[in-house]
Design an enzyme around this catalytic site. Structure first.
Site, PDB file in Angstrom:
ATOM      1  N   HIS A 116      36.508  42.440  25.501  1.00 23.31           N
ATOM      2  CA  HIS A 116      36.978  42.919  26.812  1.00 23.31           C
ATOM      3  C   HIS A 116      38.283  43.719  26.725  1.00 23.31           C
ATOM      4  O   HIS A 116      38.425  44.761  27.361  1.00 23.31           O
ATOM      5  CB  HIS A 116      37.147  41.716  27.753  1.00 23.31           C
ATOM      6  CG  HIS A 116      37.035  42.062  29.196  1.00 23.31           C
ATOM      7  ND1 HIS A 116      36.483  41.228  30.127  1.00 23.31           N
ATOM      8  CD2 HIS A 116      37.419  43.157  29.897  1.00 23.31           C
ATOM      9  CE1 HIS A 116      36.512  41.795  31.312  1.00 23.31           C
ATOM     10  NE2 HIS A 116      37.084  42.971  31.207  1.00 23.31           N
ATOM     11  N   TYR A 120      34.843  37.290  34.777  1.00 18.28           N
ATOM     12  CA  TYR A 120      34.496  37.522  36.192  1.00 18.28           C
ATOM     13  C   TYR A 120      34.024  36.217  36.851  1.00 18.28           C
ATOM     14  O   TYR A 120      33.923  36.138  38.076  1.00 18.28           O
ATOM     15  CB  TYR A 120      33.403  38.588  36.345  1.00 18.28           C
ATOM     16  CG  TYR A 120      33.751  39.977  35.841  1.00 18.28           C
ATOM     17  CD1 TYR A 120      35.042  40.298  35.432  1.00 18.28           C
ATOM     18  CD2 TYR A 120      32.784  40.976  35.773  1.00 18.28           C
ATOM     19  CE1 TYR A 120      35.346  41.571  34.952  1.00 18.28           C
ATOM     20  CE2 TYR A 120      33.081  42.252  35.306  1.00 18.28           C
ATOM     21  CZ  TYR A 120      34.363  42.537  34.885  1.00 18.28           C
ATOM     22  OH  TYR A 120      34.656  43.796  34.418  1.00 18.28           O
TER      23      TYR A 120
END
Ligand SMILES: NC(=O)c1ccc[n+]([C@@H]2O[C@H](COP(=O)([O-])OP(=O)(O)OC[C@H]3O[C@@H](n4cnc5c(N)ncnc54)[C@H](OP(=O)(O)O)[C@@H]3O)[C@@H](O)[C@H]2O)c1
Length: 268
Positions: free
Chosen positions: A97, A39
């Site tokens: 992730h 991010y």
């Protein structure tokens, strides 16, 4: 192992927007924050957290290891870099992730490194994200039973993931629902809106309360303080059996996120 039932997400938010969102969330009473290496906002999240003055032990910080950092020599150093950015000595939860099923680095290698990170005290708990049943089984085989705290998966009224959630429950792995609002898509739904009107609630609160009632954690994101505040009130909305059955029928395999190469074969 325990995962807070309500947190705030930070995907797609950067710069001052993420600082403001996290600051507003903390002021509204959120104590869990979900970020990720990819991010590219861990520094801003860390800044907002440190400026809040809230005790570290009252907070629950989650980050996720990005696929470029899965090798044995990179995973722990990358997590240490995340800790520096987040201005903390440890995170509460670190997730893999995406499973990257046919990637160069084996699941065994990255799960062993993740476990090592926990043993070194860099993260209190470890978990996975976007894993299907088969890959979750493989991950359990590497780290053992009752070690994987959660599988963070896309889950909304339109994508209820019943097979996978039943399996996770059987393994004592908590379900974290991401994109519970289907990135805003469920907000116009007529069934959810009717339930919202019946309870004098918002449609977002209905979707979130539905996931909470099923025992899942939620991490909705918002750039607006009023949405952050009202979403949190979903904790006080108690849906009845009729509401839950009506939402059950909204399942439509409405998956939004499925990147090539990173995703597993999804359980139907
Ligand atoms: N593990 C993974 O691979 C993965 C993938 C995706 C997401 N995530 C995590 O899950 C979090 C949540 O997912 P998301 O942010 O993609 O989607 P989401 O929470 O389903 O939806 C966020 C969107 O809904 C809007 N919204 C939020 N509350 C609202 C309300 N009360 N009324 C009207 N609109 C509202 C927001 O707009 P406004 O800003 O205008 O309020 C934003 O556009 C992410 O931030 C991230 O932390 C994880």
């Amino acid at each position: 192992m325990s995962i807070p039932s309500f947190g705030v997400g930070t995907f797609r938010l950067s710069g001052q927007t993420v600082i403001d969102s996290v600051t507003n969330a903390l002021e509204c009473g959120y104590r869990a924050i979900d970020t990720a290496q990819v991010y590219d906002n861990e520094s801003e999240v860390g800044l907002a957290v440190s400026q809040s003055g809230i005790d570290r032990n009252e907070l629950f910080l989650t980050t996720k290891i990005w696929v470029d950092n899965y090798s044995k020599d990179k995973l722990i150093p990358s997590l240490k870099e995340s800790l520096d950015k987040l201005k903390t000595d440890y995170v509460d939860l670190t997730l893999i992730h995406w499973p990257v099923p046919d990637g160069e680095i084996s699941l065994k290698e990255y799960m062993e490194s993740l476990l090592e990170a926990k043993e070194q005290g860099l993260t209190k708990q470890i978990g996975i994200s976007n894993f299907n049943i088969e890959l979750t089984k493989q991950a359990i085989d590497v780290v053992g039973n009752n070690v994987i705290a959660t599988n963070q998966i896309e889950l909304s009224p339109y994508l209820q993931n019943r097979k996978l959630t039943a399996f996770l429950k059987s393994q004592n792995i908590h379900v974290t629902s991401y994109m519970t609002l289907a990135y805003g898509k469920v907000l116009q739904d007529p069934v959810l809106t009717a339930i919202a009107n019946k309870h004098n609630a918002t449609t977002a609160q209905v979707a979130l309360a539905w996931a909470l009632k099923l025992g899942y954690s939620v991490i909705p994101s918002s750039t607006k303080r009023e949405n952050l505040a009202s979403n949190l009130l979903a904790r006080e909305l108690n849906l009845d059996n009729d509401d839950m059955s009506a939402i059950y029928n909204l399942e439509s395999n409405g998956r939004i996120v499925s990147p090539d190469k990173l995703s597993p074969i999804w359980d139907e």
